[in-house]
Structure formats: C-alpha cells, structure tokens
Scaffold this motif. Sequence first.
Motif, mmCIF file in Angstrom:
data_model
loop_
_atom_site.group_PDB
_atom_site.id
_atom_site.type_symbol
_atom_site.label_atom_id
_atom_site.label_comp_id
_atom_site.label_asym_id
_atom_site.label_seq_id
_atom_site.Cartn_x
_atom_site.Cartn_y
_atom_site.Cartn_z
ATOM 1 N N ARG A 23 0.832 -1.209 0.000
ATOM 2 C CA ARG A 23 0.000 0.000 0.000
ATOM 3 C C ARG A 23 0.865 1.258 0.000
ATOM 4 N N LEU A 24 1.903 1.276 0.842
ATOM 5 C CA LEU A 24 2.788 2.445 0.892
ATOM 6 C C LEU A 24 3.511 2.653 -0.436
ATOM 7 N N MET A 25 3.963 1.578 -1.051
ATOM 8 C CA MET A 25 4.644 1.686 -2.340
ATOM 9 C C MET A 25 3.681 2.229 -3.391
ATOM 10 N N SER A 26 2.450 1.732 -3.406
ATOM 11 C CA SER A 26 1.448 2.213 -4.368
ATOM 12 C C SER A 26 1.159 3.696 -4.168
ATOM 13 N N LYS A 27 0.984 4.103 -2.909
ATOM 14 C CA LYS A 27 0.719 5.523 -2.614
ATOM 15 C C LYS A 27 1.887 6.396 -3.033
ATOM 16 N N TRP A 28 3.091 5.932 -2.802
ATOM 17 C CA TRP A 28 4.283 6.701 -3.163
ATOM 18 C C TRP A 28 4.345 6.895 -4.677
ATOM 19 N N ILE A 29 4.064 5.838 -5.423
ATOM 20 C CA ILE A 29 4.078 5.936 -6.885
ATOM 21 C C ILE A 29 2.962 6.857 -7.367
ATOM 22 N N GLU A 30 1.786 6.723 -6.783
ATOM 23 C CA GLU A 30 0.657 7.587 -7.158
ATOM 24 C C GLU A 30 0.953 9.053 -6.860
ATOM 25 N N SER A 31 1.773 9.318 -5.849
ATOM 26 C CA SER A 31 2.078 10.702 -5.479
ATOM 27 C C SER A 31 3.135 11.326 -6.380
ATOM 28 N N GLY A 32 3.666 10.552 -7.330
ATOM 29 C CA GLY A 32 4.574 11.123 -8.307
ATOM 30 C C GLY A 32 6.023 10.685 -8.204
ATOM 31 N N ALA A 33 6.301 9.619 -7.486
ATOM 32 C CA ALA A 33 7.674 9.117 -7.419
ATOM 33 C C ALA A 33 8.136 8.735 -8.828
ATOM 34 N N THR A 34 9.334 9.110 -9.155
ATOM 35 C CA THR A 34 9.874 8.784 -10.479
ATOM 36 C C THR A 34 10.462 7.377 -10.470
ATOM 37 N N ARG A 35 10.699 6.847 -11.649
ATOM 38 C CA ARG A 35 11.336 5.530 -11.764
ATOM 39 C C ARG A 35 12.719 5.573 -11.113
ATOM 40 N N GLU A 36 13.401 6.705 -11.256
ATOM 41 C CA GLU A 36 14.716 6.854 -10.625
ATOM 42 C C GLU A 36 14.601 6.794 -9.098
ATOM 43 N N ASP A 37 13.580 7.458 -8.540
ATOM 44 C CA ASP A 37 13.339 7.395 -7.095
ATOM 45 C C ASP A 37 13.118 5.950 -6.654
ATOM 46 N N LEU A 38 12.277 5.260 -7.388
ATOM 47 C CA LEU A 38 11.943 3.883 -7.058
ATOM 48 C C LEU A 38 13.171 2.986 -7.153
ATOM 49 N N ASN A 39 13.923 3.106 -8.229
ATOM 50 C CA ASN A 39 15.122 2.285 -8.401
ATOM 51 C C ASN A 39 16.152 2.563 -7.312
ATOM 52 N N SER A 40 16.310 3.816 -6.948
ATOM 53 C CA SER A 40 17.249 4.180 -5.888
ATOM 54 C C SER A 40 16.818 3.569 -4.553
ATOM 55 N N PHE A 41 15.532 3.662 -4.256
ATOM 56 C CA PHE A 41 14.987 3.101 -3.028
ATOM 57 C C PHE A 41 15.202 1.590 -2.974
ATOM 58 N N LEU A 42 14.851 0.904 -4.061
ATOM 59 C CA LEU A 42 14.998 -0.549 -4.102
ATOM 60 C C LEU A 42 16.462 -0.966 -4.040
ATOM 61 N N SER A 43 17.329 -0.187 -4.666
ATOM 62 C CA SER A 43 18.759 -0.469 -4.605
ATOM 63 C C SER A 43 19.289 -0.347 -3.182
ATOM 64 N N SER A 44 18.817 0.651 -2.444
ATOM 65 C CA SER A 44 19.277 0.814 -1.062
ATOM 66 C C SER A 44 18.795 -0.349 -0.188
ATOM 67 N N ILE A 45 17.593 -0.836 -0.456
ATOM 68 C CA ILE A 45 17.096 -1.997 0.288
ATOM 69 C C ILE A 45 17.928 -3.231 -0.051
ATOM 70 N N ARG A 46 18.222 -3.396 -1.332
ATOM 71 C CA ARG A 46 19.032 -4.541 -1.767
ATOM 72 C C ARG A 46 20.400 -4.514 -1.068
#
Length: 84
Positions: A23-46
Amino acid sequence: MTRFPDTMALLSGNIVFHTLSRRLMSKWIESGATREDLNSFLSSIRMELLNVHSDETLNSRQELSLVDQMLGYLDEFTTEFTDE
C-alpha cells in the motif's frame, strides 16, 4: 535469549507487513515518485539485505541461503512496481 512466536504469529505479522509495504509503495508511486526514485529506493534496500549477517548464529552456507531468499522475496515484491 529471544523466544520466537509461533508459526501463526509469524504468518500474521508477515501478511500485515506485506500489505502495508504494498500500500505504501502504491501511494508513493501515485504521489509522483519517479522511476529513478523507485530504483534508488529498491537499490538501497538490496544493499541493506546484502549486508545482513547472523552474528555467527548460522553457518556460512545457511547465511548465504538466507540472504539469497531475502533478495528473492525483494525481487518478487518489486516486480509489480517496476515492470512496465
């Protein structure tokens, strides 16, 4: 010594955390997160998952297996958010 909860408690917690995460990921994307934001976030988790260790409570093979499984779960979780 830490006592682990029973299987149903672990399952319940996993379902809640998974639902919250989606749900949080969906809301973040709906609020305008860019693909770069998402990739950076997922990379930091990895990277954080790659640095997980068991403080020698597991042997090296088990520890590598644990990290591999966590990365697999991360990949499964993020597929729906990163596929175009």
